[in-house]
Design an enzyme around this catalytic site. Structure first.
Site, PDB file in Angstrom:
ATOM      1  N   GLU A 105       0.835  -1.215   0.000  1.00  0.00           N
ATOM      2  CA  GLU A 105       0.000   0.000   0.000  1.00  0.00           C
ATOM      3  C   GLU A 105       0.867   1.260   0.000  1.00  0.00           C
ATOM      4  O   GLU A 105       0.553   2.251  -0.654  1.00  0.00           O
ATOM      5  CB  GLU A 105      -0.930  -0.019   1.219  1.00  0.00           C
ATOM      6  CG  GLU A 105      -1.980  -1.123   1.114  1.00  0.00           C
ATOM      7  CD  GLU A 105      -2.816  -1.247   2.373  1.00  0.00           C
ATOM      8  OE1 GLU A 105      -2.255  -1.599   3.423  1.00  0.00           O
ATOM      9  OE2 GLU A 105      -4.020  -0.967   2.308  1.00  0.00           O
ATOM     10  N   GLU A 125      -3.964  -9.392   4.054  1.00  0.00           N
ATOM     11  CA  GLU A 125      -4.680  -9.035   5.285  1.00  0.00           C
ATOM     12  C   GLU A 125      -5.842  -9.969   5.586  1.00  0.00           C
ATOM     13  O   GLU A 125      -6.158 -10.238   6.750  1.00  0.00           O
ATOM     14  CB  GLU A 125      -5.185  -7.585   5.188  1.00  0.00           C
ATOM     15  CG  GLU A 125      -4.106  -6.523   5.350  1.00  0.00           C
ATOM     16  CD  GLU A 125      -3.383  -6.175   4.054  1.00  0.00           C
ATOM     17  OE1 GLU A 125      -3.501  -6.955   3.074  1.00  0.00           O
ATOM     18  OE2 GLU A 125      -2.710  -5.137   4.005  1.00  0.00           O
TER      19      GLU A 125
HETATM   20  N1  3HC Z   1       4.705  -7.541  11.144  1.00  0.00           N
HETATM   21  C1  3HC Z   1       5.555  -7.940  12.108  1.00  0.00           C
HETATM   22  N2  3HC Z   1       6.358  -9.001  12.010  1.00  0.00           N
HETATM   23  C2  3HC Z   1       6.306  -9.691  10.878  1.00  0.00           C
HETATM   24  C3  3HC Z   1       5.458  -9.344   9.809  1.00  0.00           C
HETATM   25  C4  3HC Z   1       4.634  -8.207   9.976  1.00  0.00           C
HETATM   26  N3  3HC Z   1       3.801  -7.780   9.016  1.00  0.00           N
HETATM   27  N4  3HC Z   1       5.624 -10.234   8.816  1.00  0.00           N
HETATM   28  C5  3HC Z   1       6.557 -11.113   9.248  1.00  0.00           C
HETATM   29  N5  3HC Z   1       6.973 -10.770  10.476  1.00  0.00           N
HETATM   30  C6  3HC Z   1       8.008 -11.425  11.280  1.00  0.00           C
HETATM   31  C7  3HC Z   1       7.577 -12.773  11.789  1.00  0.00           C
HETATM   32  O1  3HC Z   1       6.816 -12.637  12.990  1.00  0.00           O
HETATM   33  C8  3HC Z   1       8.920 -13.453  12.011  1.00  0.00           C
HETATM   34  O2  3HC Z   1       9.433 -12.928  13.212  1.00  0.00           O
HETATM   35  P1  3HC Z   1      10.474 -13.762  14.086  1.00  0.00           P
HETATM   36  O3  3HC Z   1      11.687 -13.937  13.259  1.00  0.00           O
HETATM   37  O4  3HC Z   1      10.642 -12.922  15.281  1.00  0.00           O
HETATM   38  O5  3HC Z   1       9.784 -15.057  14.348  1.00  0.00           O
HETATM   39  C9  3HC Z   1       9.766 -12.908  10.868  1.00  0.00           C
HETATM   40  O6  3HC Z   1       9.094 -11.721  10.434  1.00  0.00           O
HETATM   41  C10 3HC Z   1       9.932 -13.834   9.704  1.00  0.00           C
HETATM   42  O7  3HC Z   1       8.647 -14.275   9.311  1.00  0.00           O
HETATM   43  P2  3HC Z   1       8.442 -15.713   8.666  1.00  0.00           P
HETATM   44  O8  3HC Z   1       8.967 -16.750   9.572  1.00  0.00           O
HETATM   45  O9  3HC Z   1       7.013 -15.792   8.265  1.00  0.00           O
HETATM   46  O10 3HC Z   1       9.429 -15.590   7.414  1.00  0.00           O
HETATM   47  P3  3HC Z   1       9.208 -16.001   5.914  1.00  0.00           P
HETATM   48  O11 3HC Z   1      10.433 -15.599   5.216  1.00  0.00           O
HETATM   49  O12 3HC Z   1       8.748 -17.424   5.834  1.00  0.00           O
HETATM   50  O13 3HC Z   1       7.980 -15.105   5.368  1.00  0.00           O
HETATM   51  C11 3HC Z   1       6.693 -13.127   4.994  1.00  0.00           C
HETATM   52  C12 3HC Z   1       8.079 -13.708   5.320  1.00  0.00           C
HETATM   53  C13 3HC Z   1       6.257 -13.593   3.605  1.00  0.00           C
HETATM   54  C14 3HC Z   1       6.754 -11.627   5.053  1.00  0.00           C
HETATM   55  C15 3HC Z   1       5.680 -13.685   6.013  1.00  0.00           C
HETATM   56  O14 3HC Z   1       6.197 -13.440   7.306  1.00  0.00           O
HETATM   57  C16 3HC Z   1       4.325 -13.072   5.954  1.00  0.00           C
HETATM   58  O15 3HC Z   1       3.498 -13.506   5.185  1.00  0.00           O
HETATM   59  N6  3HC Z   1       4.066 -12.068   6.790  1.00  0.00           N
HETATM   60  C17 3HC Z   1       2.772 -11.489   6.955  1.00  0.00           C
HETATM   61  C18 3HC Z   1       2.528 -10.434   5.947  1.00  0.00           C
HETATM   62  C19 3HC Z   1       1.207  -9.790   6.230  1.00  0.00           C
HETATM   63  O16 3HC Z   1       0.232 -10.405   6.588  1.00  0.00           O
HETATM   64  N7  3HC Z   1       1.158  -8.476   6.038  1.00  0.00           N
HETATM   65  C20 3HC Z   1      -0.005  -7.722   6.271  1.00  0.00           C
HETATM   66  C21 3HC Z   1       0.032  -7.135   7.612  1.00  0.00           C
HETATM   67  S1  3HC Z   1      -1.464  -6.293   8.017  1.00  0.00           S
HETATM   68  C22 3HC Z   1      -1.319  -4.819   7.208  1.00  0.00           C
HETATM   69  O17 3HC Z   1      -0.372  -4.573   6.531  1.00  0.00           O
HETATM   70  C23 3HC Z   1      -2.431  -3.864   7.462  1.00  0.00           C
HETATM   71  C24 3HC Z   1      -2.437  -2.762   6.489  1.00  0.00           C
HETATM   72  O18 3HC Z   1      -3.272  -3.080   5.437  1.00  0.00           O
HETATM   73  C25 3HC Z   1      -2.886  -1.496   7.123  1.00  0.00           C
END
Ligand code: 3HC
Ligand code: NAI
Length: 692
Positions: A105, A125
């Site tokens: 975004e 999300e």
């Molecule tokens: N916020 C905080 N921490 C996050 C994060 C996020 N959005 N995404 C990943 N992390 C952290 C994980 O908790 C993990 O932390 P740790 O090492 O302390 O355990 C670390 O990053 C690594 O994560 P993964 O083990 O999942 O690593 P991968 O390499 O397998 O995957 C990724 C990376 C593809 C980024 C995956 O973590 C993922 O899908 N993350 C979620 C992304 C997401 O859902 N984003 C949307 C958030 S909501 C939002 O943005 C609202 C907005 O619209 C206003």
């Protein structure tokens, strides 16, 4: 600092630097704003690049911040994006590796986007029970079109950037060196005449938007009653309206969803999964043992599935059996499984051959003695395990990890068959092992820390969700399911029938009720456990209906009859008059006057049985945290994801209420079997939750 600022040749580069994935928490948002202010105030700066340091552009809003005051503190992500979009100097996003959620975004709010082909693009999300809340539902349809945007937002799926090369999402595509390319691009556009393009100024066009959106609404209506998918559709539909109105509707829906229990639970599940890989006394930098060669002993149901888990991840496996016939059967089953996946179009013939080529089959321990990890999956018999582990101790190279897939035996006793108990660990896979995500890593008294760290890292490689369990009967998952099944049995004695119990818990969201589940797994297995329990713990009371069923040969699906009747070639469970009569008769024999039992009581008794045992498991240190118990149930036992696991569900209900209900149910017929776990009571008294 969570964002760095540098000026290179007239271009300000703001680099997000908030490991691990440049989450857009409050400090990062402040960092971006500080960079924008400096760049706008500096006359020598003609353009701005926003990039990400390390392994991501940005993984989105900081999920750990949600639910805290920081999440709402200005500058919000929306404020940051508004500032960027309104900038008179062009802002170029440099996307590499991961651009997800709020990260995408943020990029959509920039005037231009330079993107590596392999960058992973998503608005995930919805997987957290939310919708994109910083303009994603409004700008993405303007960038890639209504249908493509809706698909991406409703599915939450990840797509590589090369799929968007022809859209307004990508202004310039590169193979790598994205920051250099973005700087160059910024210099080129710095002096372009007119205002810089803003996605908000475009209109969303669709020839038959109403019909398409109607279809989309219908498709998501069945999404297990979860509110987020439909809200996603509505928000995307609002992109057909003037931009600011669409933004207001998106914001309202986002705040609404953020407050739902579904979203709280899904966010908990996300963090619980990552937390499970962290073991309190195992430092994150523990050196790992090398795992290049893996051996599996026993080519039966589990051995075959375990071998496939490694082959699927490209790791070579040597499979060992005692008899040629069993070995051939095991290898043939693996091939048949792959061939059947290929027939469904999910695997190419080359992939089948590539996987099979990683498999070696042997009858000789000589061929596995240099393996780095050996997983034993032979018969569940201590004598057989003893012979195997003695043999392994003799021949395996020093430092090899010796794992057992036992589901009920004492891992410490197995370790004691060797002179190297520090190298022994339980790896409890679930059936079918190539499909099921859960892996319980059973930590023996002497298991070395580097063995644990190595196995946890390996689990991630073979795409399992690993949870550490101490040694106890049934480990985490099966120990809890025993209490759940026990309540299910008592409910039959008191007035319920199998179909009512199953229906109630399936409506709660479980994939399958207890009786359908036992019929699938085999009633004889549970019978054998109960017989063992009767010897070890004669005072352990349980409903005898299960025994009566087995005495009548009703072993489940494999016998064509169990708690339900089955028809050949049909997995449908048909209520059985014979079983229902037997249940009613049994209540009479016990002198119990059957009563009408509500679905609410059924659900509470089954779920709180899990919660109470889970509390004991946490208290005894078998699980190091309540969220580990949740992960076991979410990834291995079909507990509804959107309830976040039994412990999280109990937190949502309130532990005081859970303890009160258990006490109330304990006054019934099975009373003396049920006492509130001390940890549950302690937390309830303190007004706290398991996951606080
Ligand atoms: N916020 C905080 N921490 C996050 C994060 C996020 N959005 N995404 C990943 N992390 C952290 C994980 O908790 C993990 O932390 P740790 O090492 O302390 O355990 C670390 O990053 C690594 O994560 P993964 O083990 O999942 O690593 P991968 O390499 O397998 O995957 C990724 C990376 C593809 C980024 C995956 O973590 C993922 O899908 N993350 C979620 C992304 C997401 O859902 N984003 C949307 C958030 S909501 C939002 O943005 C609202 C907005 O619209 C206003
Ligand atoms: P299985 O009976 O299907 O397979 C066992 C295999 O081990 C057979 O092929 C047999 O020939 C072989 N075997 C026996 N002794 C051997 C020896 N000394 N050396 C080499 N091979 C030998 O049994 P299954 O179901 O695969 O179970 C294996 C282990 O996995 C057991 O410990 C069981 O408790 C555990 N387990 C089983 C689960 C299940 O759902 N079936 C789930 C989780 C764990």
């Amino acid at each position: 600092m969570t964002a760095h600022y540098q000026v290179r040749d007239g271009v300000a580069v703001i680099t997000l630097d908030n490991p691990p994935v440049n989450g857009l928490g409050h400090a990062t948002r402040l960092g971006i704003m500080a960079g924008m202010t400096r760049a706008l105030d500096d006359d020598s700066v003609t353009a701005i690049v926003i990039a990400g340091a390390g392994a991501a552009f940005s993984g989105g809003a900081d999920i750990r911040e949600f639910g805290t005051p920081m999440a709402l503190q200005e500058p919000s992500l929306q404020t940051v994006i508004d500032t960027i979009e309104a900038s008179p100097k062009p802002v170029v996003a440099a996307l590499h590796s991961v651009a997800m959620g709020g990260g995408l975004e943020l990029a959509l709010g920039c005037h231009y986007r330079v993107v590596t082909k392999s960058a992973r693009i998503a608005l995930p999300e919805v997987n957290l029970g939310l919708l994109p809340g910083a303009g994603g539902t409004q700008r993405l349809p303007r960038a890639i079109g209504l249908e493509a945007a809706l698909n991406l937002i409703v599915s939450g799926k990840t797509t590589t950037a090369d799929a968007f090369g022809h859209t307004r999402l990508v202004d310039h595509m590169v193979e790598d060196n994205v920051v250099d390319a973005a700087e160059k691009y910024a210099r080129n556009v710095a002096h372009s005449p007119g205002v810089h393009p803003r996605l908000r100024d475009l209109e969303v066009q669709h020839e038959s938007a109403d019909a398409y959106l109607g279809y989309a609404r219908m498709t998501v209506a069945g999404a297990a009653g979860l509110p987020a998918p439909l809200k996603c559709v509505e928000a995307v539909a609002a992109s057909l309206k003037p931009f600011d109105q669409g933004m207001r509707e998106e914001r309202e829906a986002f705040l609404h969803l953020m407050a739902t229990p579904h979203s709280r639970a899904l966010r908990h599940a996300f963090l619980a999964e990552r937390a499970a890989s962290k073991i309190p006394d195992v430092p994150a930098d523990t050196p790992l043992r090398t795992l290049a060669k893996v051996a599996v002993i026993g080519a039966g149901t589990m051995g075959g599935g375990i071998a496939m888990s490694f082959l699927n991840a490209g790791i070579p496996v040597t499979l060992l059996e005692t008899k040629a016939e069993a070995l051939e059967r095991g290898v043939a089953t693996i091939r048949r499984n792959y061939e059947s996946t290929a027939k469904k179009g999910k695997l190419s013939q080359e992939q089948v051959e590539a996987r099979m080529s990683l498999l070696c089959a042997t009858l000789s321990y000589d061929d596995i003695k240099d393996a780095d990890l050996v997983i034993e999956a032979v018969f569940e018999d201590m004598g057989v395990k003893k012979a195997v582990f003695r043999q392994l101790d003799e021949i395996m190279k020093p430092g090899a990890i010796l794992a057992s897939n036992t589901s009920t035996l004492d891992v410490d006793a197995i370790a004691a068959f060797t002179k190297r108990p520090q190298d022994v660990v339980g790896m409890h896979f679930f059936s079918p092992a190539n499909v099921m995500k859960l892996l319980e890593v059973v930590r023996g008294k002497h298991t070395a820390l580097d063995v644990l760290a190595t196995v946890m890292a390996l689990a991630k490689k073979i795409r399992k969700i690993a949870v550490v369990s101490g040694v106890c009967d049934g480990f985490i998952g099966n120990r809890m399911i025993e209490q759940y099944s026990r309540q299910a049995g008592f409910l039959l004695d008191e007035g319920a029938l199998p179909e009512q119990v199953d229906r109630a818990i399936e409506r709660f969201g479980f994939a399958m009720g207890p009786f359908r589940m036992i019929d699938m797994a085999g009633n004889d297995i549970a019978w054998a456990i109960r017989k063992r329990r009767a010897v070890e713990q004669p005072s352990f009371n349980y409903s005898k209906t299960g025994d009566l069923l087995c005495e009548a040969g009703r072993f489940g699906q494999k016998a064509g009859k169990g708690w339900y009747d089955y028809k050949p070639g049909d997995r449908m469970a048909y209520p059985s008059q014979q079983v229902n009569d037997m249940i009613v008769e049994h209540s009479k024999d016990l002198g119990i006057e059957r009563r009408r039992i509500s679905d609410a009581e059924i659900v509470e008794r089954l779920v709180y049985a899990l919660v109470n045992e889970g509390a004991l498991i946490v208290e005894e240190g078998i699980a190091s945290k309540a969220s580990d118990v949740d992960m076991v149930y979410l990834s291995g036992y079909g507990f509804p994801q959107w309830r976040g696991g039994p412990m999280r569900h109990a937190d949502e209900v309130g532990l005081y209420n859970v303890a009160q209900s258990i006490r109330r149910y304990a006054r019934g017929y099975q009373g003396h079997a049920w006492e509130v776990a001390p940890l549950l009571q302690k937390l309830a008294d303190a007004g706290r939750g398991f996951n606080d």
